[in-house]
Write an enzyme that holds these catalytic residues in place. Structure first.
Site, PDB file in Angstrom:
ATOM      1  NE  ARG A   1       1.324 -37.597  -2.471  1.00 10.61           N
ATOM      2  CZ  ARG A   1       1.920 -37.635  -3.663  1.00 10.61           C
ATOM      3  NH1 ARG A   1       2.155 -36.541  -4.308  1.00 10.61           N
ATOM      4  NH2 ARG A   1       2.281 -38.785  -4.194  1.00 10.61           N
ATOM      5  CB  THR A   2       2.799 -40.257   4.110  1.00 14.37           C
ATOM      6  OG1 THR A   2       1.602 -40.389   3.349  1.00 14.37           O
ATOM      7  CG2 THR A   2       2.499 -40.522   5.572  1.00 14.37           C
TER       8      THR A   2
ATOM      9  CG  HIS B   1      -2.959 -43.417   4.855  1.00 20.41           C
ATOM     10  ND1 HIS B   1      -2.218 -42.650   5.722  1.00 20.41           N
ATOM     11  CD2 HIS B   1      -2.404 -43.222   3.628  1.00 20.41           C
ATOM     12  CE1 HIS B   1      -1.266 -42.033   5.039  1.00 20.41           C
ATOM     13  NE2 HIS B   1      -1.358 -42.364   3.773  1.00 20.41           N
TER      14      HIS B   1
ATOM     15  NE  ARG C   1       2.945 -45.056   3.563  1.00 25.40           N
ATOM     16  CZ  ARG C   1       2.556 -44.238   2.582  1.00 25.40           C
ATOM     17  NH1 ARG C   1       3.109 -44.327   1.395  1.00 25.40           N
ATOM     18  NH2 ARG C   1       1.606 -43.351   2.788  1.00 25.40           N
TER      19      ARG C   1
ATOM     20  CE  LYS D   1      24.764 -54.984   8.046  1.00 21.07           C
ATOM     21  NZ  LYS D   1      25.387 -54.364   9.227  1.00 21.07           N
TER      22      LYS D   1
HETATM   23  C1  NCD Z   1      -1.910 -43.009  -0.423  1.00 15.68           C
HETATM   24  C2  NCD Z   1      -1.376 -44.243   0.265  1.00 15.68           C
HETATM   25  O1  NCD Z   1      -0.144 -44.384   0.428  1.00 15.68           O
HETATM   26  O2  NCD Z   1      -2.206 -45.023   0.651  1.00 15.68           O
HETATM   27  N1  NCD Z   1      -0.934 -42.017  -0.617  1.00 15.68           N
HETATM   28  C3  NCD Z   1      -0.728 -41.081   0.356  1.00 15.68           C
HETATM   29  O3  NCD Z   1      -0.359 -41.404   1.462  1.00 15.68           O
HETATM   30  N2  NCD Z   1      -0.994 -39.803   0.065  1.00 15.68           N
HETATM   31  C4  NCD Z   1      -2.687 -43.261  -1.644  1.00 15.68           C
HETATM   32  C5  NCD Z   1      -2.176 -44.220  -2.683  1.00 15.68           C
HETATM   33  O4  NCD Z   1      -1.051 -44.695  -2.620  1.00 15.68           O
HETATM   34  O5  NCD Z   1      -2.956 -44.467  -3.597  1.00 15.68           O
END
Ligand code: NCD
Length: 297
Positions: free
Chosen positions: A48-49, A125, A97, A76
């Site tokens: 999703r992100t 997040h 991320r 590498k």
């Molecule tokens: C979350 C995350 O990556 O922290 N997912 C997201 O970004 N929608 C939640 C999760 O992984 O549980």
């Protein structure tokens, strides 16, 4: 302007972003960032992100560069720092991320380009929290005074740490419920009490009859020292259809997704299940974030 933690924003900033996202979602506001480029650097898995940031960038008229760690020079032996310093020359905004806490801040320290944290380990997040606040406000018309219950692995989930702060900012009443041993670190509860006067309620039982919003998250198995412990909790931890007996008729169940076992699939069909709608709000909200960080420079 970087967005690394929800603490980087004041309530006024959050409102500005939510209002802008409302305008975009309702088709009243167009964002034109033609010619700009976003880079999505995801060193940890994401559906999703990453995809909603890419979709958001394209809907703003931008293009995006996707960094795939498995096919990159990381393989590498190139460092995170060198990767960021390289990509800053290729894009106007970097979405990062990484499994390590503090990595997004580190990236921001290394580049003058705006960095948006797409999740750093169990820490923060912030863009998910903005989606969560946006979803609650769209679904309920307000955030203040609502009873919001957070249920799940509150020890390891970055979504929950960020969200407790966001809800406190907006004067929601927050109740926390978690399997034993997966409670939220009290340091975060002390912080919101000190900053916003929020006294979080703690409950030992999965009981949410007073809740307007039930926000569930999965057991964060990848952050456990012992994978067997995670598996055994995962088998037991589940919201069942019967658990909704006696709850408010207009209860909204939210979840950042992915969901694994923690919500009975029967619930997916019920009107209370609003998590896919919530996931779809990721696009207008992240369009607003991209526009906001680029405008603030
Ligand atoms: C979350 C995350 O990556 O922290 N997912 C997201 O970004 N929608 C939640 C999760 O992984 O549980």
């Amino acid at each position: 302007m970087d967005l690394i933690s929800i603490r980087d924003l004041t309530k006024e900033n959050v409102k500005e972003i939510l209002d802008l996202a409302d305008g975009i979602a309702d088709g009243k506001k167009k964002i034109d960032l033609k010619g700009r480029i976003a880079a999505t650097l995801f060193f940890e898995p994401s559906t999703r992100t990453k995809l909603s940031f890419q979709s958001a960038a394209m809907r703003c008229g931008m293009t995006y560069l996707d960094f795939l760690p498995e096919l990159s020079s990381l393989k590498k032996g190139e460092s995170f720092a060198d990767t960021i310093k390289t990509v800053e020359g290729y894009a106007d905004v970097l979405v990062v991320r990484h499994a390590k806490e503090g990595s997004a801040r580190l990236a921001a320290d290394m580049t003058a380009k705006p960095v948006v944290n797409g999740g750093d380990g169990g820490n923060q997040h912030p863009t998910q929290t903005l989606i969560d606040l946006f979803s609650i406000r769209r679904m309920k018309g307000k955030i203040d005074g609502l009873n919001v219950t957070l249920l799940g692995d509150l020890k390891h989930a970055r979504t929950m740490r960020s969200l407790v702060y966001g809800l406190a900012m907006f004067d929601a009443n927050v109740t926390l419920i978690s399997p034993k041993g997966l409670e939220m670190d009290p340091i975060y509860l002390k912080e919101v009490e000190k900053k916003f006067g929020l006294k979080v309620k703690l409950k030992g039982e999965p009981e949410f009859r007073d809740a307007d919003v039930l926000y569930v998250c999965r057991i964060q198995a990848e952050r456990f020292a012992d994978p067997y412990e995670a598996q055994s909790i995962m088998k037991k931890f589940r919201v069942k259809k019967e658990d909704l007996d006696g709850t408010k008729k207009d209860l909204a169940i939210l979840h950042p997704l992915p969901k694994i076992n923690e919500i009975d699939p029967e619930i997916d069909k019920m009107p209370q299940a609003r998590y896919f709608e919530q996931a779809h709000y990721g696009v207008p909200l992240r369009m607003a974030i991209i526009d906001y960080v680029l405008r603030k420079g």
